[in-house]
Write a protein that holds these residues in place. Structure first.
Motif, short mmCIF file in Angstrom:
data_model
loop_
_atom_site.label_atom_id
_atom_site.label_comp_id
_atom_site.label_asym_id
_atom_site.label_seq_id
_atom_site.Cartn_x
_atom_site.Cartn_y
_atom_site.Cartn_z
N PRO A 728 12.42 7.75 6.93
CA PRO A 728 11.03 7.28 6.88
C PRO A 728 10.31 7.81 5.64
O PRO A 728 10.64 8.87 5.12
N ALA A 729 9.33 7.07 5.21
CA ALA A 729 8.56 7.43 4.01
C ALA A 729 7.18 7.90 4.43
O ALA A 729 6.39 7.12 4.98
N ARG A 730 6.88 9.17 4.19
CA ARG A 730 5.60 9.76 4.57
C ARG A 730 4.62 9.67 3.41
O ARG A 730 4.91 10.10 2.31
N ARG A 731 3.46 9.08 3.65
CA ARG A 731 2.38 8.95 2.66
C ARG A 731 2.91 8.46 1.31
O ARG A 731 2.59 9.01 0.26
N LEU A 732 3.71 7.43 1.37
CA LEU A 732 4.23 6.82 0.15
C LEU A 732 3.07 6.38 -0.72
O LEU A 732 2.07 5.85 -0.23
N SER A 733 3.19 6.58 -2.03
CA SER A 733 2.08 6.27 -2.93
C SER A 733 2.58 5.54 -4.17
O SER A 733 3.73 5.71 -4.59
N LEU A 734 1.70 4.73 -4.75
CA LEU A 734 2.01 3.96 -5.94
C LEU A 734 0.99 4.27 -7.03
O LEU A 734 -0.17 4.59 -6.74
N GLU A 735 1.43 4.14 -8.27
CA GLU A 735 0.52 4.24 -9.41
C GLU A 735 0.63 2.96 -10.22
O GLU A 735 1.73 2.53 -10.57
N PHE A 736 -0.53 2.38 -10.52
CA PHE A 736 -0.59 1.14 -11.29
C PHE A 736 -1.15 1.42 -12.69
O PHE A 736 -1.79 2.44 -12.92
N HIS A 745 -1.40 -5.53 2.40
CA HIS A 745 0.02 -5.31 2.69
C HIS A 745 0.31 -5.75 4.11
O HIS A 745 -0.62 -6.02 4.90
N ASN A 746 1.59 -5.81 4.47
CA ASN A 746 1.99 -6.34 5.77
C ASN A 746 2.36 -5.24 6.77
O ASN A 746 3.26 -5.42 7.59
N THR A 747 1.68 -4.09 6.73
CA THR A 747 1.91 -3.03 7.70
C THR A 747 0.59 -2.70 8.40
O THR A 747 -0.49 -3.13 7.96
N SER A 748 0.68 -1.87 9.44
CA SER A 748 -0.52 -1.47 10.18
C SER A 748 -1.20 -0.25 9.58
O SER A 748 -2.23 0.19 10.08
N SER A 749 -0.63 0.30 8.53
CA SER A 749 -1.17 1.52 7.95
C SER A 749 -2.45 1.26 7.16
O SER A 749 -2.55 0.27 6.43
N ALA A 750 -3.40 2.17 7.32
CA ALA A 750 -4.53 2.17 6.39
C ALA A 750 -4.03 2.73 5.06
O ALA A 750 -3.01 3.43 5.00
N VAL A 751 -4.74 2.42 3.99
CA VAL A 751 -4.35 2.93 2.68
C VAL A 751 -5.56 3.59 2.01
O VAL A 751 -6.71 3.22 2.27
N ASP A 752 -5.28 4.56 1.19
CA ASP A 752 -6.29 5.16 0.33
C ASP A 752 -6.15 4.54 -1.05
O ASP A 752 -5.06 4.52 -1.62
N VAL A 753 -7.24 4.05 -1.59
CA VAL A 753 -7.25 3.47 -2.93
C VAL A 753 -8.21 4.27 -3.78
O VAL A 753 -9.38 4.42 -3.43
N ASP A 754 -7.70 4.80 -4.87
CA ASP A 754 -8.54 5.62 -5.75
C ASP A 754 -8.12 5.36 -7.19
O ASP A 754 -7.08 5.85 -7.64
N GLY A 755 -8.90 4.56 -7.89
CA GLY A 755 -8.57 4.27 -9.29
C GLY A 755 -7.28 3.47 -9.38
O GLY A 755 -7.15 2.37 -8.84
N ARG A 756 -6.31 4.05 -10.05
CA ARG A 756 -5.04 3.36 -10.28
C ARG A 756 -3.99 3.69 -9.22
O ARG A 756 -2.84 3.27 -9.36
N ARG A 757 -4.37 4.46 -8.19
CA ARG A 757 -3.38 4.91 -7.22
C ARG A 757 -3.71 4.43 -5.81
O ARG A 757 -4.87 4.35 -5.42
N VAL A 758 -2.64 4.18 -5.07
CA VAL A 758 -2.74 3.73 -3.68
C VAL A 758 -1.77 4.55 -2.85
O VAL A 758 -0.61 4.75 -3.25
N ALA A 759 -2.20 5.03 -1.68
CA ALA A 759 -1.33 5.81 -0.80
C ALA A 759 -1.44 5.31 0.63
O ALA A 759 -2.54 5.08 1.14
N PHE A 760 -0.29 5.12 1.28
CA PHE A 760 -0.24 4.73 2.69
C PHE A 760 -0.51 5.97 3.55
O PHE A 760 0.06 7.03 3.32
N GLN A 761 -1.33 5.81 4.57
CA GLN A 761 -1.66 6.95 5.43
C GLN A 761 -0.61 7.19 6.50
O GLN A 761 -0.39 8.33 6.92
N LEU A 762 0.06 6.14 6.96
CA LEU A 762 1.05 6.29 8.02
C LEU A 762 2.46 6.44 7.45
O LEU A 762 2.71 6.13 6.29
N ILE A 763 3.36 6.90 8.31
CA ILE A 763 4.76 7.01 7.94
C ILE A 763 5.41 5.63 8.03
O ILE A 763 5.33 4.96 9.07
N MET A 764 6.04 5.20 6.96
CA MET A 764 6.70 3.91 6.94
C MET A 764 8.11 4.07 7.51
O MET A 764 8.87 4.95 7.08
N PRO A 765 8.52 3.23 8.48
CA PRO A 765 9.83 3.40 9.12
C PRO A 765 10.98 3.13 8.16
O PRO A 765 10.85 2.34 7.22
#
Length: 778
Positions: A728-736, A745-765
């Protein structure tokens, strides 16, 4: 008899070709006073072993040596509150000489550059202005291309968002170490890439197919040596056409016309050299450093002085220590990105251009005469900013940005939208760390209470020494009450255990013969005692070895004990400020780990001691204290700033005890607690995430397995998907590359968006596929 430990200096590496091959190392057992510095005791003992064996090298008493108090008059003309001069003096009395921080006091202007504003640095004893390169414009509120306009309509990449590691067929067998570390570098960057391994005997066929697949990629990296026979005329033309369409090619150790050129291959030599932007090449074996002097877009994030002055060998190094570097004579229109330099004959002597950039159509070719993924000299063991292999990480990331016209996506290195990671950790291995006394509550408890107030979790590695009887289970229980349950173990007897036998891993506290210590006994009994002290279900899957003195059996034993996160090695060992998958890491070998599924090492970068060994072999430790704190603070600040700019991880070790030495007062525990508080606040001010080892380790495991694919940027919208790996992926994050306004996105997780970065709050299976759409803020 003085204990000996393994030599981890760069000269101990055996070099073959362009890649340093790791060798098994030998360590020995012994005792050191229990409050001595782990990393620097090890550094000191390492150097004393060299002295005993008459192998005196520049590593002993070098950057890690005890630094005297400021030797200039604080009331005199040479003193500066913030150092701005390059005069060979420690002008601000912080223990660092000619180290200029990127501070307003060092702001400068370069009229010759498109991007004129920057910060000064000392290069070869001279103050020089470093400004960032002009790069492709994106929507981020900055004038990226330095043309006077901000966020004007940016261009888009002309080739798909995928990279390729391409290895000439004749190099496969001997280039496997280079391919391995290059794959690791790509994994650190977090970009989508292919690196297929050909079936034995089919190498040439796969190489030929590669040239028909070029248009699938925007970035291609080729490790060298690259001779003119690595391509035929049609393949060379295909490369040229691909670059012209917008591809970015990074190739290393490209051989062109030179003294040993074969006359019959002269036309091919010249054609390869033309694509690389040079006319002739030569070896420069006396190179001691590679200095960045140009402003290629791929160097965007190489902005710290230590990243622009890459150390390769010690001053005047003998042949065994020399590093092979190629220099080039430039073809017209080629930009010099970096030069080879040597201070041995003459300070700052330039040996020739070694990194080049040639623009071709919409793309570019970077020719590197020194491969930054190879093993280089370390600046220090701990307590400095040493980018090491982070230089390669940031260079590849910069080339990726360039290949995508600025609109890139990578996996971020942080479990959140923060800039980087700060990990405060503590080794509880002394009586005053375990027990109350004249210093107040147990030192570990005092530290934990401060961290709880600061809203962070420290990582506590606990020694369970029931032989000398200072281990205190009640202290462990109190840590758990403060939400600081131990990160993991730290042995039973806190010995230098480098040559202990493996022993019997089924022993327990009653059956373990502590008079005949073993690796199994020290690990198994330590973890057993800790499990008895913590609430049921508490994780104990982390470890730190006493004195950072690994044993050739330890990682197998730790793996059998359920440990997967280790912090027994330092930046001076691993040359990187990011987690290392040790079984697959080519530049450190203490045991054969091919049968260990995973062992993640979080390198130690900062500590509460500095030490050295004098000519007689005596160890001297300089403890963090009120007297020495200004120097420690300056070193820690530089490390934190360097890592904050790179998305790096800064791991700090401070022992929650008084410490040792003549400058250590009876109240020194207060100073240590206050110092960690300062570091936490400084890290937060730099936008760093402060978290504990288990959570961070889980994040990195999930990040490693998750892959980005099918990314497309068009008209201010990114689309793509993330495929989660086997864990599983915990708090997976991306940088743009651009600022993001919204992320769907197509999951139930909320996301944090801050500037150029996005992070999933839930653990992705595990095995999940996440489709996403990111809209750019305009």
């Amino acid at each position: 008899m003085r204990p000996t430990v393994r030599d981890m200096t760069p000269s101990a590496e055996r070099r073959t070709g362009s890649v340093a091959e790791p060798r098994p190392v030998r360590v020995a057992a012994g005792r050191v006073p229990e409050r001595q510095s782990h990393g620097l005791a090890r550094h000191a003992l390492r150097c004393s072993a060299l002295l005993v064996l008459a192998f005196v090298t520049a590593a002993c008493g070098g950057e890690d040596a005890v630094t005297p108090p400021c030797d200039i008059d604080r009331a005199g003309p040479d003193y500066e509150p913030i150092e701005t001069r390059c005069d060979g003096l420690d002008n601000d009395c912080d223990g660092l000489t000619d180290e200029l921080l990127p501070d307003p006091a060092n702001a400068c202007t370069d009229p010759s550059a498109a991007c004129r504003q920057g910060f000064a640095a000392c290069v070869g004893g001279e103050r020089r202005c470093h400004v960032r390169p002009a790069v492709a414009e994106v929507h981020d509120g900055q004038d990226n291309d330095c043309d006077g306009e901000t966020d004007e309509p940016p261009g888009a990449a002309t080739l798909p968002a995928r990279a390729r590691i391409a290895v000439p067929y004749y190099l496969w067998e001997e280039a496997l170490p280079a391919v391995s570390i290059l794959r690791t570098t790509f994994d650190w960057v977090g970009l989508p890439y292919d690196s297929p391994t050909p079936v034995k005997g089919a190498e040439k066929g796969q190489w030929e197919i590669f040239f028909t697949e070029l248009d699938r990629y925007s970035l291609v990296v080729m490790p060298g040596y690259l001779t003119p026979t690595f391509v035929d005329d049609a393949q060379l033309q295909a490369l040229k056409a691909w670059v012209t369409k917008g591809g970015v090619l990074v190739w290393t150790k490209v051989l062109g016309p030179g003294a040993n050129s074969v006359p019959a291959l002269a036309p091919r030599w010249q054609a390869v050299a033309e694509l690389g932007g040079f006319t002739t090449q030569r070896k420069a074996m006396e190179t001691e450093r590679v200095r960045l002097t140009g402003r290629g877009p791929a160097t965007l994030w190489l902005d710290m002085p230590e990243e622009r002055d890459v150390l390769l060998a010690h001053d005047g190094a003998d042949v065994a220590q020399q590093v092979e570097v190629f220099t080039y004579d430039l073809a017209p229109g080629t930009e010099v990105v970096a030069t080879a330099a040597s201070d041995h004959a003459k300070p700052g002597a330039q040996l020739g251009a070694t990194w080049l950039r040639r623009t071709l159509g919409q793309g570019a070719v970077y020719t590197l005469g020194f491969d930054p993924t190879t093993y280089t000299r370390s600046r220090c063991y701990v307590n400095c900013f040493d980018p090491g292999l982070d230089v390669a990480v940031q260079l590849i990331k910069g080339a990726w940005r360039e290949s995508q016209s600025g609109h890139y996506v990578v996996k971020h290195t942080v479990p959140g939208t923060e800039s980087a990671v700060f990990l405060p950790s503590h080794d509880v291995d002394a009586p005053d760390a375990n027990n109350a006394g004249s210093w107040g509550e147990a030192g570990a408890v005092q530290m934990a209470e401060m961290e709880r107030v600061e809203g962070v979790r420290g990582a506590y590695f606990v020694t369970t020494d029931y032989v000398r009887d200072y281990y205190n289970p009640a202290m462990v229980k109190r840590l758990c009450q403060l939400n600081m349950c131990p990160a993991g173990g730290h042995s039973v007897q806190h010995l230098l255990w480098g040559e202990f036998p493996k022993g019997d891993c089924s022993v327990g506290p009653v059956t373990y013969d502590t008079a005949a210590p073993t690796v199994c006994g020290e690990v198994a009994v330590n973890l057993t005692l800790l499990r008895q002290a913590v609430p049921p279900g508490t994780r104990l899957d982390s470890w730190r070895t006493p004195y950072l003195n690994p044993n050739p059996n330890q990682y197998h034993v730790l793996s059998l004990s359920g440990v997967r996160y280790d912090s027994s090695l330092a930046v001076g060992d691993l040359r990187v400020n990011l987690p290392v998958d040790l079984p697959r890491y080519r530049y450190f070998s203490i045991e054969e780990l091919s049968d260990v599924s995973e062992m993640w090492v979080l390198p130690l970068g900062l500590e509460d001691g500095m030490g050295s060994v004098d000519a007689a072999g005596a160890f001297t430790r300089r403890e963090l204290s009120p007297t020495t704190w200004p120097e420690f603070q300056a070193r820690w600040k530089r490390n934190l700033r360097g890592n904050a700019g790179n998305g790096g991880w800064a791991t700090l070790l401070v022992h929650p005890s008084l410490g040792i030495g003549p400058d250590v007062p009876a109240t020194n525990l207060e100073r240590k607690v206050a110092s960690v508080r300062w570091a936490i606040r400084e890290a937060k001010a730099l936008g760093m995430r402060v978290e504990s080892v288990a959570e961070l380790g889980d994040f990195w495991r999930g990040r490693q397995g998750a892959q980005i694919s099918d990314v497309v940027y068009k008209d201010g919208v990114y689309t793509g998907k993330i495929v989660v790996g086997s864990v599983p992926a915990r708090r997976l994050s991306l940088e743009f590359g651009d600022r993001i306004a919204s992320f769907e996105h197509n999951t139930s997780s909320a996301v944090d968006v801050d500037g150029r970065r996005v992070a999933f709050q839930l653990i992705m299976p595990a095995g999940g596929v996440i489709g996403f759409t990111a809209r750019v803020a305009k």
